[in-house]
Design a protein around this motif. Sequence first.
Motif, PDB file in Angstrom:
ATOM      1  N   ILE A 143       0.830  -1.221   0.000  1.00 26.46           N
ATOM      2  CA  ILE A 143       0.000   0.000   0.000  1.00 26.46           C
ATOM      3  C   ILE A 143       0.863   1.269   0.000  1.00 26.46           C
ATOM      4  CG2 ILE A 143      -1.675   1.341   1.362  1.00 26.46           C
ATOM      5  CD1 ILE A 143      -2.954  -1.134   0.137  1.00 26.46           C
ATOM      6  N   TYR A 144       1.766   1.379   0.986  1.00 30.36           N
ATOM      7  CA  TYR A 144       2.523   2.622   1.132  1.00 30.36           C
ATOM      8  C   TYR A 144       3.472   2.822  -0.047  1.00 30.36           C
ATOM      9  CZ  TYR A 144       0.997   1.880   5.938  1.00 30.36           C
ATOM     10  OH  TYR A 144       0.242   1.642   7.058  1.00 30.36           O
ATOM     11  N   ALA A 145       3.580   4.062  -0.479  1.00 25.63           N
ATOM     12  CA  ALA A 145       4.523   4.442  -1.538  1.00 25.63           C
ATOM     13  C   ALA A 145       4.375   3.597  -2.799  1.00 25.63           C
ATOM     14  CB  ALA A 145       5.966   4.357  -1.015  1.00 25.63           C
ATOM     15  N   THR A 146       3.157   3.153  -3.047  1.00 26.64           N
ATOM     16  CA  THR A 146       2.925   2.396  -4.287  1.00 26.64           C
ATOM     17  C   THR A 146       2.286   3.316  -5.325  1.00 26.64           C
ATOM     18  OG1 THR A 146       0.733   1.696  -3.537  1.00 26.64           O
ATOM     19  CG2 THR A 146       2.589   0.191  -3.099  1.00 26.64           C
ATOM     20  N   GLN A 147       2.222   2.793  -6.535  1.00 25.76           N
ATOM     21  CA  GLN A 147       1.576   3.519  -7.633  1.00 25.76           C
ATOM     22  C   GLN A 147       0.342   2.742  -8.086  1.00 25.76           C
ATOM     23  OE1 GLN A 147       4.234   5.920  -9.581  1.00 25.76           O
ATOM     24  NE2 GLN A 147       4.622   5.901  -7.394  1.00 25.76           N
ATOM     25  N   ALA A 148      -0.438   3.428  -8.910  1.00 22.90           N
ATOM     26  CA  ALA A 148      -1.670   2.816  -9.419  1.00 22.90           C
ATOM     27  C   ALA A 148      -1.372   1.556 -10.222  1.00 22.90           C
ATOM     28  CB  ALA A 148      -2.413   3.820 -10.288  1.00 22.90           C
ATOM     29  N   SER A 149      -2.367   0.719 -10.325  1.00 22.25           N
ATOM     30  CA  SER A 149      -2.276  -0.525 -11.090  1.00 22.25           C
ATOM     31  C   SER A 149      -1.887  -0.267 -12.546  1.00 22.25           C
ATOM     32  CB  SER A 149      -3.642  -1.212 -11.052  1.00 22.25           C
ATOM     33  OG  SER A 149      -3.696  -2.263 -11.981  1.00 22.25           O
ATOM     34  N   PRO A 150      -1.063  -1.155 -13.136  1.00 21.93           N
ATOM     35  CA  PRO A 150      -0.787  -0.995 -14.572  1.00 21.93           C
ATOM     36  C   PRO A 150      -1.996  -1.387 -15.430  1.00 21.93           C
ATOM     37  CG  PRO A 150       0.290  -2.969 -13.714  1.00 21.93           C
ATOM     38  CD  PRO A 150      -0.334  -2.273 -12.541  1.00 21.93           C
ATOM     39  N   TRP A 151      -2.924  -2.125 -14.832  1.00 19.22           N
ATOM     40  CA  TRP A 151      -4.145  -2.471 -15.565  1.00 19.22           C
ATOM     41  C   TRP A 151      -5.149  -1.349 -15.360  1.00 19.22           C
ATOM     42  CZ3 TRP A 151      -1.709  -6.628 -12.931  1.00 19.22           C
ATOM     43  CH2 TRP A 151      -1.254  -7.663 -13.766  1.00 19.22           C
ATOM     44  N   GLY A 152      -5.501  -0.674 -16.446  1.00 19.45           N
ATOM     45  CA  GLY A 152      -6.441   0.440 -16.340  1.00 19.45           C
ATOM     46  C   GLY A 152      -7.798  -0.018 -15.834  1.00 19.45           C
ATOM     47  N   LYS A 153      -8.212  -1.205 -16.280  1.00  9.60           N
ATOM     48  CA  LYS A 153      -9.552  -1.668 -15.901  1.00  9.60           C
ATOM     49  C   LYS A 153      -9.487  -2.472 -14.610  1.00  9.60           C
ATOM     50  CE  LYS A 153      -9.333  -5.612 -19.132  1.00  9.60           C
ATOM     51  NZ  LYS A 153      -8.597  -6.579 -18.498  1.00  9.60           N
ATOM     52  N   GLN A 154     -10.628  -2.631 -13.986  1.00 12.93           N
ATOM     53  CA  GLN A 154     -10.644  -3.416 -12.755  1.00 12.93           C
ATOM     54  C   GLN A 154     -10.534  -4.889 -13.081  1.00 12.93           C
ATOM     55  OE1 GLN A 154     -13.706  -2.214 -10.030  1.00 12.93           O
ATOM     56  NE2 GLN A 154     -12.978  -0.116 -10.024  1.00 12.93           N
ATOM     57  N   LEU A 155      -9.842  -5.611 -12.218  1.00 10.65           N
ATOM     58  CA  LEU A 155      -9.598  -7.025 -12.447  1.00 10.65           C
ATOM     59  C   LEU A 155     -10.667  -7.843 -11.721  1.00 10.65           C
ATOM     60  CD1 LEU A 155      -5.888  -6.391 -11.683  1.00 10.65           C
ATOM     61  CD2 LEU A 155      -6.679  -7.226 -13.905  1.00 10.65           C
ATOM     62  N   SER A 156     -11.025  -8.980 -12.326  1.00 13.36           N
ATOM     63  CA  SER A 156     -12.144  -9.745 -11.764  1.00 13.36           C
ATOM     64  C   SER A 156     -11.838 -10.269 -10.361  1.00 13.36           C
ATOM     65  CB  SER A 156     -12.469 -10.915 -12.683  1.00 13.36           C
ATOM     66  OG  SER A 156     -11.314 -11.737 -12.785  1.00 13.36           O
ATOM     67  N   TRP A 157     -10.552 -10.557 -10.105  1.00  8.86           N
ATOM     68  CA  TRP A 157     -10.223 -11.167  -8.799  1.00  8.86           C
ATOM     69  C   TRP A 157      -9.848 -10.169  -7.727  1.00  8.86           C
ATOM     70  CZ3 TRP A 157      -5.421  -9.283  -8.602  1.00  8.86           C
ATOM     71  CH2 TRP A 157      -4.691  -9.205  -9.792  1.00  8.86           C
ATOM     72  N   GLY A 158      -9.655  -8.901  -8.087  1.00  8.32           N
ATOM     73  CA  GLY A 158      -9.298  -7.930  -7.049  1.00  8.32           C
ATOM     74  C   GLY A 158      -8.664  -6.681  -7.607  1.00  8.32           C
ATOM     75  N   ARG A 159      -7.560  -6.258  -6.975  1.00  6.67           N
ATOM     76  CA  ARG A 159      -6.905  -4.998  -7.347  1.00  6.67           C
ATOM     77  C   ARG A 159      -5.397  -5.209  -7.431  1.00  6.67           C
ATOM     78  NH1 ARG A 159     -11.473  -4.274  -7.796  1.00  6.67           N
ATOM     79  NH2 ARG A 159     -12.833  -2.639  -6.982  1.00  6.67           N
ATOM     80  N   CYS A 160      -4.697  -4.192  -7.942  1.00  6.63           N
ATOM     81  CA  CYS A 160      -3.245  -4.293  -8.055  1.00  6.63           C
ATOM     82  C   CYS A 160      -2.611  -2.929  -7.782  1.00  6.63           C
ATOM     83  CB  CYS A 160      -2.901  -4.768  -9.463  1.00  6.63           C
ATOM     84  SG  CYS A 160      -1.140  -4.875  -9.788  1.00  6.63           S
ATOM     85  N   THR A 161      -1.484  -2.963  -7.087  1.00  7.70           N
ATOM     86  CA  THR A 161      -0.657  -1.756  -6.953  1.00  7.70           C
ATOM     87  C   THR A 161       0.736  -2.140  -7.451  1.00  7.70           C
ATOM     88  OG1 THR A 161      -0.031  -2.355  -4.696  1.00  7.70           O
ATOM     89  CG2 THR A 161      -1.905  -0.855  -4.943  1.00  7.70           C
ATOM     90  N   GLN A 162       1.628  -1.158  -7.583  1.00 10.14           N
ATOM     91  CA  GLN A 162       2.979  -1.495  -8.032  1.00 10.14           C
ATOM     92  C   GLN A 162       4.007  -0.548  -7.438  1.00 10.14           C
ATOM     93  OE1 GLN A 162       3.852  -0.614 -12.173  1.00 10.14           O
ATOM     94  NE2 GLN A 162       1.988   0.608 -12.348  1.00 10.14           N
ATOM     95  N   LYS A 163       5.237  -1.023  -7.420  1.00 12.91           N
ATOM     96  CA  LYS A 163       6.322  -0.206  -6.874  1.00 12.91           C
ATOM     97  C   LYS A 163       7.611  -0.551  -7.606  1.00 12.91           C
ATOM     98  CE  LYS A 163       6.262   0.082  -2.342  1.00 12.91           C
ATOM     99  NZ  LYS A 163       6.375  -0.342  -0.949  1.00 12.91           N
ATOM    100  N   LYS A 164       8.426   0.464  -7.866  1.00 13.53           N
ATOM    101  CA  LYS A 164       9.725   0.222  -8.490  1.00 13.53           C
ATOM    102  C   LYS A 164      10.714  -0.137  -7.383  1.00 13.53           C
ATOM    103  CE  LYS A 164      11.907   1.429 -12.594  1.00 13.53           C
ATOM    104  NZ  LYS A 164      11.262   0.464 -13.405  1.00 13.53           N
ATOM    105  N   LEU A 165      11.384  -1.253  -7.534  1.00 10.39           N
ATOM    106  CA  LEU A 165      12.362  -1.659  -6.511  1.00 10.39           C
ATOM    107  C   LEU A 165      13.727  -1.057  -6.846  1.00 10.39           C
ATOM    108  CD1 LEU A 165      11.383  -5.432  -6.071  1.00 10.39           C
ATOM    109  CD2 LEU A 165      10.481  -3.423  -4.875  1.00 10.39           C
ATOM    110  N   ASP A 166      14.625  -1.087  -5.861  1.00  8.69           N
ATOM    111  CA  ASP A 166      15.943  -0.456  -6.041  1.00  8.69           C
ATOM    112  C   ASP A 166      16.722  -1.061  -7.215  1.00  8.69           C
ATOM    113  OD1 ASP A 166      15.447   1.244  -4.022  1.00  8.69           O
ATOM    114  OD2 ASP A 166      16.499   0.088  -2.477  1.00  8.69           O
ATOM    115  N   ASP A 167      16.515  -2.359  -7.476  1.00 12.71           N
ATOM    116  CA  ASP A 167      17.286  -2.995  -8.552  1.00 12.71           C
ATOM    117  C   ASP A 167      16.662  -2.787  -9.936  1.00 12.71           C
ATOM    118  OD1 ASP A 167      15.085  -4.579  -8.544  1.00 12.71           O
ATOM    119  OD2 ASP A 167      16.102  -6.447  -8.034  1.00 12.71           O
TER     120      ASP A 167
END
Length: 443
Positions: free
Chosen positions: A347-371
């Motif tokens: 949740i914290y310091a994440t960005q919006a889902s790369p999928w514009g539409k809602q997914l049938s099973w739930g939701r998605c967030t994303q984060k860029k890792l240091d590597d």
Amino acid sequence: TPAKAESAPGIPPETVEQRDARMKWWRDARFGMFIHWGLYAIPGGRWKGQPVGGAGEWIMNTANIPVEEYELLAKQFNPVKYDPAQWVRIAKDAGMRYIVITSKHHDGFCLFDSKVTTYDVVDATPWGKDLLKPLAEECRKQGLHFCTYYSIMDWHHPAQMRGSDRAYNPTRIREGRKREYMDYMKAQLKELLESCKPEVLWFDGEWPDWYTEEDGREIYAFLRELDPKLIINNRVGKCRKGMEGLNQEGRQCVGDFGTPEQQIPASGLPGVDWESCMTMNDTWGFKYDDHNWKSTETLIRNLIDCASKGGNYLLNVGPTAEGEIPAPSVERLQGIGRWLKVNGESIYATQASPWGKQLSWGRCTQKKLDDGTTRLYLHVFNWPGQGRLELPGLKNDVTRAFLLANGREVTIRRDGGKIVLEALPEKPLDPVATVICVDVKGT
Ligand code: FHN
């Protein structure tokens, strides 16, 4: 030349980088506590023995209480159970990263020590002490950001008159007294900034016609000059589209973030900062008779929903007149806190889902890792049968997939244009939302 992030007339110029730096903590925080507290907590939704409909903090208006009568409530306001350290602890244990408290709601009563009115907690109540300063200090002590709400509409100030339309009731300004009220606001806002250093100024009650876009720019510029790092919501101006809360298109709007109220946008809004504020029952201010509580599951999924669309969730509590956060609110906050303790990384310091539409099973967030890899956090609301979950349209190489709660690896199989996660446990680790991390190359 770097692009200007804010170009509305009269607004201090700022590069995109400067704006990003100013907004960083707020964007990363994702979850905050809204506190509606004031004299209205005393009647708590009842007036002269009768239940009064609508939100508790609107009682002065809904029950049509004359100013002189409502004012008397101040003599009873003595929150002997107020424990700011405990309030901040409750917010912190819930996983909240900031607190926004009413410094003055539409009723005009101030919870801080104002020198420009005696209608405040210090001068008018038996309690006699500033309520915001100790909360601000506690926030800083426990590592939360302290922020204040301020209503532009004021049913008590003599420069304003309540309208006759009681359902909506915008005030009118008395002839020739607009400047007086603008100066009153500015004096109070300066007092607030000096006494408790809020990091967000959360305006509301901007809808009366006498208050204009230009007034909003004046207030915004005034505040940013006093504190260049301050974040200010879009209700400082006149741009928001009703309860949808986002700015009307094609206008130069003042304010740093949109304010959907009691709702979450249907999809992500690239490049737009927003925060959904919401009640846990059907009132912002305390009401004895409102027991219509949302479930903890709903609240957690709302938080996830906001994060998956790139927004913050500002969840309200309405403390009692004595100064207690109602037990049903505390219980729910504890439940959210338990979930976030395990899954906060998603949740914290994440960005919006790369999928514009809602997914049938739930939701998605994303984060860029240091590597350089991107971690997708799949929040699974509906746990799939057969131990497999399909991720449509994912072209990137997947390097790793695992369950966030216990680190257990998940099998990854590429099937044409989609990725299939296999060998998932039969049951979800958490029925509210189980998080699967999927690390992918690139963005
Ligand atoms: O009228 C207020 C209401 O009492 C409450 O403060 C909410 C919180 O966002 N805002 C107003 C309505 O938009």
